[in-house]
Enzyme design. Structure first.
Site, PDB file in Angstrom:
ATOM      1  CG  LEU A  12      -1.650  -1.272   1.614  1.00 42.78           C
ATOM      2  CD1 LEU A  12      -2.553  -1.039   2.829  1.00 42.78           C
ATOM      3  CD2 LEU A  12      -2.458  -1.784   0.431  1.00 42.78           C
ATOM      4  N   GLY A  15       5.229   5.716  -2.740  1.00 46.00           N
ATOM      5  CA  GLY A  15       6.111   6.869  -2.585  1.00 46.00           C
ATOM      6  C   GLY A  15       7.566   6.402  -2.646  1.00 46.00           C
ATOM      7  CB  VAL A  17       9.506   4.091   1.845  1.00 46.36           C
ATOM      8  CG1 VAL A  17       9.808   2.775   2.545  1.00 46.36           C
ATOM      9  CG2 VAL A  17      10.220   5.242   2.531  1.00 46.36           C
ATOM     10  CE  LYS A 106       7.443   9.596  11.434  1.00 44.67           C
ATOM     11  NZ  LYS A 106       7.918   9.075  10.178  1.00 44.67           N
ATOM     12  CD  GLU A 130      13.807  -2.313  13.685  1.00 37.67           C
ATOM     13  OE1 GLU A 130      14.032  -1.191  14.174  1.00 37.67           O
ATOM     14  OE2 GLU A 130      13.920  -3.372  14.329  1.00 37.67           O
ATOM     15  CB  VAL A 133      11.665   3.805  15.832  1.00 34.92           C
ATOM     16  CG1 VAL A 133      12.642   4.585  16.717  1.00 34.92           C
ATOM     17  CG2 VAL A 133      10.262   3.863  16.428  1.00 34.92           C
ATOM     18  CE  LYS A 206      10.604   8.827  13.693  1.00 30.07           C
ATOM     19  NZ  LYS A 206      11.442   9.800  12.964  1.00 30.07           N
ATOM     20  N   GLY A 303      14.873   8.301   4.456  1.00 29.33           N
ATOM     21  CA  GLY A 303      15.280   8.075   3.073  1.00 29.33           C
ATOM     22  C   GLY A 303      14.658   6.805   2.545  1.00 29.33           C
TER      23      GLY A 303
END
Lengths: 429, 429
Positions: A12, A15, A17, A106, A130, A133, A206, A303
């Site tokens: 889903l 972008g 990532v 997050k 994972e 954070v 976070k 990033g």
């Protein structure tokens, strides 16, 4: 599950990532299958509008705008949309079906982690985050797994790259906050609306996640005392540097006999502390545990590629467990949390004052501290000749937040004090 | 397995780490059971002689000298004896019975890891050894699990506390190797026979383990090119400092298209590199991965409590999997390793020469580099007036080990070179 040797993976979001995650799933299928014990089949990528598919070099037939239909066919759902909704509904839908979920969201986990973890457990599904954070840094699994036989007493994280970039640039160039923020925005290190970063809200989410895992409990982001870096001045940074300190925005989760405290604020730390050497937009999380002692985890905090690395680590972990056929107990006994009121926490203050430079001023200032039971570690005066104003920097020993705050209020009321120019806390040993 | 809700744990060894591990198992049973999903019952501690039990504050009835009988009753065996034998036989015995094993035995895993991993897999048992590398630092699981969806290209570790203590003290005090070693021995940071540490052999075992996990293959310690720190002089350290570098003993595992290289040697790294700030007896492992970028894991590399923390993290992991009833695939596809000959690796050299200071010497030295196809990044000359000897420090660009070594041999043969005073490699960007 779709078959013995293959898992259907739904993505889903496409972008930065998401697109990189899709590329890894497609380009690295062989190695992922070897490491997972099962092959991973990317069955679709849900996007808001079909336009989105033009942004990335991925097969057009994978894209769909019907996220729900995609979720309903998947064994594993990777949620990289961000934001509370519709991401929250999508994740709940997947978990309710027994599909496992990997997310980097997050804000959602900090707000609704307990509910979603319970939903996963109730349906025999896994929920992993994972990437939520500190980007690429493996920190949640080391806290939840590697340190499972230890007791974590404190976590201090530089978990927001934007604010670390800004504070580091202020430290190395002497520039003012507003100027560095503008530069960070021009370089793409800060958003056009930087509130979530510079206001400390991203770090607070976070901090909530770190505290929940470190202390086997549930802390949500609205329980985190949060202060941002907008009040940090070039003078603060320079004065801290003179005294051998650097200013960092820290996300802190602490546990002692009295209870748990979770907080985000700009703090002074000694230049010799491992966190002080974290430069630019890098992240690091410093962990203190009873047996392990001091640990630090360092790396890229954001990033596309680094975050995709963390996402894929979680995907392989989910796949390994599904290949083994049995979900592990998550091991995070959900202990009740005894959250301390912020007034109860103990910390050290570093206070800047503008004072009238006349005989007896230092004694009167020191007297205010003594009256409130706060002891002083050092006092440094700069400038001031005759009737000119001088600046005074005072570093205290440990005191409760309440005692320190009432001390500052009393200083503000003192006639020889022109203004309290800054109040900051000091962390680390 | 002994029952649904309890696992029988046997401990082999009651040294510093063993005694602390036993204390955690006994004192922290409640929290461990909550986090594991199963209770952990310490059924015995095997020691060589009954005298050993007098060294620690543990129940006398737990001690036994019959390790084999203890192993044969256990679901989980914790091996903390060290050394190849009898530890190797004990671990093999446990795994053959289907009992899982947690160990901190780096020498054994580096020598026999492949055989023992296969034995574990064949018997549906788990074998975990986080404590074997870098003490308390969670590094093996992040490499094997968190980075399972990425490709690791290089691992550089400061994994021996003794040598880091010595090199750091040489750097900060200017003292000679022998003097600092004597001090380290007096402080308990170095053994009476320091060969395993200062010769690089301890680091080589850890390098083999790191390489095996990072590259999903098998590398044993005898395949690691190993150089220690005994030849590092105070002059080397001072000259490195002048040039902005610090000398660290690095365990390096590297993979590129050509193959895999695993090596241990003292290296120059820039002071701005995260590894440069690792002080005293601390350890750190720097990981470069394709997507994650640069990561660093930092903490205590030795000591009873830190190592026990790593052991207990593994014990909880084993217990969680046993509680779930299904062993996970270990995920480490045992790929064939294409181990590069040491001559083939590319690195940068930092060469110290004593030369006769006369016109044309620098040109003749530079010519030797050019003849061998090695390009020079910088040349720095110190001292030398008229006919006096001068010292020259040369930093090269990347070259193969073979080209660099033949360059050094040619320099040694040059009439204007008195001696090659030092040769060291440079790592990090």
């Amino acid at each position: 599950m779709s078959g013995e040797k293959s898992l259907k993976v739904a993505l889903l979001g496409a972008g930065t990532v998401g697109a990189q995650t899709a590329r890894i799933l497609l380009d690295d299928a062989q190695a992922l299958a070897e490491r997972s014990g099962v092959s991973l089949e990317l069955i679709g990528i849900a996007v808001r509008t079909v336009d989105a598919k033009r942004d990335v070099q991925l097969p057009a037939e994978l894209f769909t705008t019907d996220a729900n239909a995609l979720i309903d066919q998947a064994d594993v759902v990777i949620e990289l949309l961000g934001g509370l909704q519709p991401a929250g509904d999508y994740i709940a839908r997947a978990l309710s079906r027994g599909a496992s979920v990997v997310t980097g969201n997050k804000a959602l986990i900090a707000a609704e982690g307990a509910r979603l973890n319970a939903l996963a457990a109730a349906n025999g599904a896994q929920l992993r985050y994972e990437a939520a954070v500190a980007g690429a840094i493996p920190i949640l699994r080391p806290i939840a797994d590697s340190l499972a036989g230890d007791h974590i007493t404190k976590v201090m994280g530089i978990v927001n790259g934007t604010t670390n970039f800004i504070l580091d640039a202020m430290d190395s160039t002497g520039a003012a906050f507003a100027d560095v923020l503008a530069e960070a925005q021009a370089l793409g290190y800060a958003e056009a609306d930087p509130t979530a970063d510079v206001g400390g809200h991203d770090a607070a989410a976070k901090a909530a996640i770190l505290a929940s895992l470190a202390f086997h409990t549930t802390v949500s982001s609205d329980q985190v005392h949060t202060e941002g870096i907008t009040q940090v001045t070039a003078e603060d940074v320079a004065a801290a540097a003179d005294a051998g300190y650097v200013i960092k925005l820290l996300a802190i989760a602490q546990k002692d006999e009295a209870g748990v405290s979770v907080r985000v604020y700009p703090s002074l730390i000694k230049r010799s502390h491992p966190l002080a050497s974290v430069r630019g937009a890098f992240n690091a999380v410093f962990v203190e545990a009873e047996n392990a002692g001091d640990l630090m985890f360092y790396g890229a905090g954001a990033g596309g590629n680094p975050t995709a690395s963390a996402v894929m680590g979680d995907v392989v972990a989910v796949a390994r467990q599904l290949a083994a056929g049995a979900p592990l107990p998550n091991g995070s006994a959900d202990l009740p949390v005894n959250l301390l009121d912020f007034d109860q926490i103990t910390t050290r203050y570093w206070i800047g004052l503008s004072i009238t430079d006349q005989p007896g001023v230092l004694a009167r200032v020191a007297d205010v501290f003594g009256t409130h039971g706060v002891s002083i570690e050092s006092m440094i005066q700069h400038g001031g000749e005759g009737s000119e104003a001088a600046s005074l920097r005072i570093l205290t020993h440990l005191g409760t937040e309440a005692a320190l705050r009432t001390t500052v209020e009393a200083l503000e009321a003192l006639d020889v004090v022109n203004t309290v120019t800054s109040v900051m806390r000091v962390e680390g040993n």
